[in-house]
Motif scaffolding. Structure first.
Motif, short mmCIF file in Angstrom:
data_model
loop_
_atom_site.label_atom_id
_atom_site.label_comp_id
_atom_site.label_asym_id
_atom_site.label_seq_id
_atom_site.Cartn_x
_atom_site.Cartn_y
_atom_site.Cartn_z
N ASN A 1 16.07 6.33 47.55
CA ASN A 1 17.53 6.28 47.62
C ASN A 1 18.00 4.84 47.52
O ASN A 1 17.70 4.01 48.39
CB ASN A 1 18.01 6.91 48.93
N GLY A 2 18.73 4.51 46.46
CA GLY A 2 19.12 3.13 46.19
C GLY A 2 20.01 2.51 47.21
O GLY A 2 20.12 1.27 47.28
N LYS A 3 20.66 3.31 48.05
CA LYS A 3 21.58 2.77 49.05
C LYS A 3 20.91 2.46 50.38
O LYS A 3 21.54 1.89 51.27
CB LYS A 3 22.73 3.76 49.28
N ARG A 4 19.67 2.84 50.54
CA ARG A 4 18.98 2.65 51.82
C ARG A 4 18.26 1.31 51.85
O ARG A 4 17.94 0.71 50.81
CB ARG A 4 18.00 3.80 52.07
N TYR A 5 17.96 0.87 53.08
CA TYR A 5 17.33 -0.43 53.30
C TYR A 5 15.93 -0.21 53.89
O TYR A 5 15.81 0.20 55.05
CB TYR A 5 18.17 -1.29 54.25
N PRO A 6 14.88 -0.47 53.13
CA PRO A 6 13.54 -0.21 53.65
C PRO A 6 13.03 -1.35 54.53
O PRO A 6 13.54 -2.47 54.49
CB PRO A 6 12.70 -0.13 52.37
N THR A 7 12.02 -1.05 55.31
CA THR A 7 11.25 -2.10 55.95
C THR A 7 10.24 -2.64 54.94
O THR A 7 10.03 -2.05 53.87
CB THR A 7 10.48 -1.56 57.16
N GLY A 8 9.59 -3.73 55.29
CA GLY A 8 8.55 -4.25 54.41
C GLY A 8 7.45 -3.24 54.19
O GLY A 8 6.93 -3.08 53.08
N THR A 9 7.08 -2.51 55.25
CA THR A 9 6.03 -1.49 55.14
C THR A 9 6.45 -0.39 54.17
O THR A 9 5.66 0.06 53.34
CB THR A 9 5.72 -0.89 56.52
N ALA A 10 7.71 0.05 54.26
CA ALA A 10 8.19 1.09 53.35
C ALA A 10 8.24 0.57 51.92
O ALA A 10 7.97 1.33 50.96
CB ALA A 10 9.57 1.58 53.79
N TRP A 11 8.58 -0.69 51.74
CA TRP A 11 8.58 -1.29 50.40
C TRP A 11 7.20 -1.17 49.78
O TRP A 11 7.05 -0.84 48.59
CB TRP A 11 9.02 -2.75 50.51
N ILE A 12 6.17 -1.42 50.58
CA ILE A 12 4.80 -1.30 50.09
C ILE A 12 4.46 0.16 49.82
O ILE A 12 4.01 0.52 48.71
CB ILE A 12 3.82 -1.90 51.11
N THR A 13 4.65 1.01 50.81
CA THR A 13 4.22 2.40 50.72
C THR A 13 4.89 3.14 49.57
O THR A 13 4.25 3.89 48.82
CB THR A 13 4.50 3.13 52.04
N ASP A 14 6.20 2.93 49.41
CA ASP A 14 6.98 3.72 48.47
C ASP A 14 7.14 3.08 47.09
O ASP A 14 7.71 3.71 46.20
CB ASP A 14 8.36 4.00 49.05
N TYR A 15 6.64 1.84 46.93
CA TYR A 15 6.83 1.19 45.64
C TYR A 15 5.67 0.26 45.25
O TYR A 15 5.04 0.46 44.21
CB TYR A 15 8.15 0.42 45.63
N LEU A 16 5.39 -0.73 46.08
CA LEU A 16 4.42 -1.75 45.68
C LEU A 16 3.00 -1.19 45.58
O LEU A 16 2.27 -1.51 44.63
CB LEU A 16 4.47 -2.93 46.65
N ALA A 17 2.59 -0.36 46.53
CA ALA A 17 1.24 0.22 46.47
C ALA A 17 1.09 1.16 45.28
O ALA A 17 0.08 1.09 44.56
CB ALA A 17 0.91 0.93 47.78
N PRO A 18 2.05 2.05 45.01
CA PRO A 18 1.93 2.86 43.79
C PRO A 18 1.89 2.03 42.52
O PRO A 18 1.16 2.36 41.57
CB PRO A 18 3.18 3.76 43.85
N LEU A 19 2.67 0.95 42.49
CA LEU A 19 2.67 0.09 41.31
C LEU A 19 1.31 -0.57 41.12
O LEU A 19 0.77 -0.61 40.00
CB LEU A 19 3.77 -0.97 41.43
N ALA A 20 0.74 -1.08 42.20
CA ALA A 20 -0.59 -1.68 42.11
C ALA A 20 -1.62 -0.66 41.66
O ALA A 20 -2.54 -0.98 40.89
CB ALA A 20 -0.97 -2.29 43.46
N ALA A 21 -1.48 0.59 42.12
CA ALA A 21 -2.42 1.64 41.74
C ALA A 21 -2.34 1.93 40.24
O ALA A 21 -3.37 2.12 39.56
CB ALA A 21 -2.15 2.90 42.54
N VAL A 22 -1.12 1.94 39.69
CA VAL A 22 -0.96 2.17 38.25
C VAL A 22 -1.55 1.02 37.45
O VAL A 22 -2.17 1.23 36.39
CB VAL A 22 0.54 2.35 37.91
N LEU A 23 -1.42 -0.19 37.95
CA LEU A 23 -1.99 -1.35 37.26
C LEU A 23 -3.52 -1.34 37.32
O LEU A 23 -4.19 -1.96 36.49
CB LEU A 23 -1.44 -2.64 37.86
N GLY A 24 -4.05 -0.65 38.31
CA GLY A 24 -5.49 -0.41 38.38
C GLY A 24 -6.33 -1.66 38.50
O GLY A 24 -6.02 -2.57 39.28
N ASP A 25 -7.39 -1.72 37.70
CA ASP A 25 -8.34 -2.83 37.83
C ASP A 25 -7.80 -4.13 37.23
O ASP A 25 -8.51 -5.15 37.23
CB ASP A 25 -9.70 -2.48 37.21
#
Length: 474
Positions: free
Chosen positions: A80-104
């Motif tokens: 939801n673009g209007k919500r404010y995540p914590t740093g942990t949520a930023w990782i869980t919901d965006y940065l970790a999936p992005l890193a996974a897609v980038l793979g090796d």
């Protein structure tokens, strides 16, 4: 002689934080080979260190368009673009999936300890630009690997090098010895065994990180009838340290100062101004004169030798009986691994020289930075770029969406699409504050800064735009 064709090599991105991962996504989207080096055991290690903090930027400003395109085929849905995540949520919901897609393409536990040109140190000129970069990468076992790349995007940020307590840029006497009593970062109000709960704590700093820390320390989880919270400011008055309030175009950022102001009014926070620390002492130890030299011990100190510390200022004032000191005085870039490549950095900010006039906190606090792209961030060492928070050097108020546009421009340039690289656009939210942040006592409220005629005038740069702070970390 090693034979390497630079054009056939990947681009190196140093740092797998929000901006580094976005850079990789941009390059992948342009069919460019890329490798990302992250010294932490997991991607976004810097964000993990402040995962308890809620960002003041909403989700709509925290995801990179290139990353969204890369994630879309996996079924990832934007939060939801209007919500404010914590740093942990930023990782869980965006940065970790992005890193996974980038793979090796992302290598963790890989610390870049040196960047150079093949067979050439800083001194050698002959054939320099025709040679590939050589990254000296240290693994967790201590071994060093040489990795050849054609270009380097340094997105390592500044979180690894916090500024010390001393207003002169160096640690004060006793700062290292009392490291167990000093927290360089924002306290976690919900952490088990929180050393700040119910204690006497001094918060040294004046930015949004200081405000965030003060809010945490006066929260119900930490603040008890026995608590004492002291806000220590180096400047002579509070001035604009509360921020822009309702005038801030990032409402969550403006609300930080309003909450702290309320806590000050209610007596939950003491404010001490003009306090420039020169020493951290044990409660019953030697006193320091205002020049930092020893004076006689005070055997009649009111403090018991219970592990508490005393902050001593350059004018002789003593802040007694502190259980903890929270140091949020800003950060500085780590330039040690760039010692063998050629840099053009502002002598004050340690930021790219072309960008520095636009972000200098001595004159700017209102989000007036002009657009800038790859050409502003490029270094004399052809193919080397500073991006993200690293590009701001010692200046605060960096926003994630600034970095996303920076790396979009850089990736376009590296792919040979200079039309796209030069089309940099970004409108940033105003802070609601006008004036310099680096003011000394006699200059407080003098009317200088980004909206007044006093002092050096900013240089207009063609390209992109920056201001604000990376989530809650400005």
């Amino acid at each position: 002689m090693v034979s390497v064709v630079p054009q056939e090599l990947p681009v190196a991105v140093i740092g797998a934080g929000p901006i580094g991962l976005a850079a990789a996504a941009e390059l992948v989207g342009r069919d460019q080979e890329v490798v990302v080096f992250e010294q932490g055991d997991e991607p976004a290690a810097g964000v993990r260190s402040w995962g308890h903090v809620r960002l003041f930027s909403p989700w709509s400003e925290l995801t990179s368009p290139a990353a969204e395109r890369l994630l879309a085929p996996t079924g990832w849905a934007a939060p939801n673009g209007k919500r404010y995540p914590t740093g942990t949520a930023w990782i869980t919901d965006y940065l970790a999936p992005l890193a996974a897609v980038l793979g090796d393409r992302v290598r963790v536990g890989a610390t870049v300890v040196g960047v150079s040109r093949l067979d050439r140190d800083l001194l050698v000129e002959s054939g320099r630009d025709e040679q590939p970069f050589v990254l000296h990468v240290q693994s967790s076992d201590g071994s060093i690997e040489r990795v050849f790349v054609r270009a380097v995007i340094d997105a390592t940020g500044t979180l690894s090098v916090p500024n010390p307590l001393g207003s002169e840029g160096y640690p004060v006497s006793g700062e290292t010895a009392h490291a167990d009593r000093i927290l360089y970062g924002m306290p976690d109000a919900t952490a088990d065994g929180n050393p700040c709960a119910g204690k006497a704590v001094a918060v040294v700093g004046s930015g949004a990180s200081a405000l965030t820390s003060l809010i945490a320390l006066t929260s119900d989880e930490v603040h008890t009838p026995g608590s004492r919270v002291v806000w220590v400011l180096r400047r002579g008055t509070v001035g604009n340290s509360y921020g822009g309030g309702d005038a801030d175009e990032l409402p969550a950022r403006g609300a930080l100062g309003a909450r702290v102001r309320e806590a000050v009014t209610d007596g939950r926070i003491e404010v001490v101004t003009g306090f420039r620390a020169i020493a951290v002492e044990d409660a019953d130890t030697t006193h320091y004169n205002n020049n930092g030299s020893d004076s006689d011990s005070d055997s009649d100190s009111d403090n018991d030798a219970d592990g508490r510390v005393v902050l001593v200022s350059s004018d002789g004032r003593r802040m007694e009986g502190l259980d903890q000191v929270v140091c949020v005085t800003g950060f500085r870039p780590d330039l040690s691994f760039l010692s063998e490549v050629r840099l053009d950095l502002d002598q004050r900010l340690q930021a790219p020289a072309k960008l520095a006039p636009e972000i200098d906190p001595n004159w700017h606090s209102c989000g007036s930075v002009q657009p800038h792209g790859y050409d502003v961030l490029a270094q004399p060492e052809e193919g080397l770029f500073l991006a993200g928070m690293k590009s701001y050097g010692r200046a605060p108020s960096f926003l994630a969406m600034t970095g996303y546009e920076q790396v979009r421009s850089i990736a376009a340039a590296l792919a040979g699409d200079l039309d796209a690289a030069n089309e940099v656009e970004l409108t940033l939210p105003d802070t609601g504050v006008c004036g310099g942040a680096g003011l000394f006592d006699s200059e407080e409220g003098s009317g200088g800064g980004c909206c007044g005629p006093v002092g050096p005038q900013p240089v207009s740069l063609g390209g992109l735009s920056t201001a604000g702070g990376l989530g809650g970390l400005s």
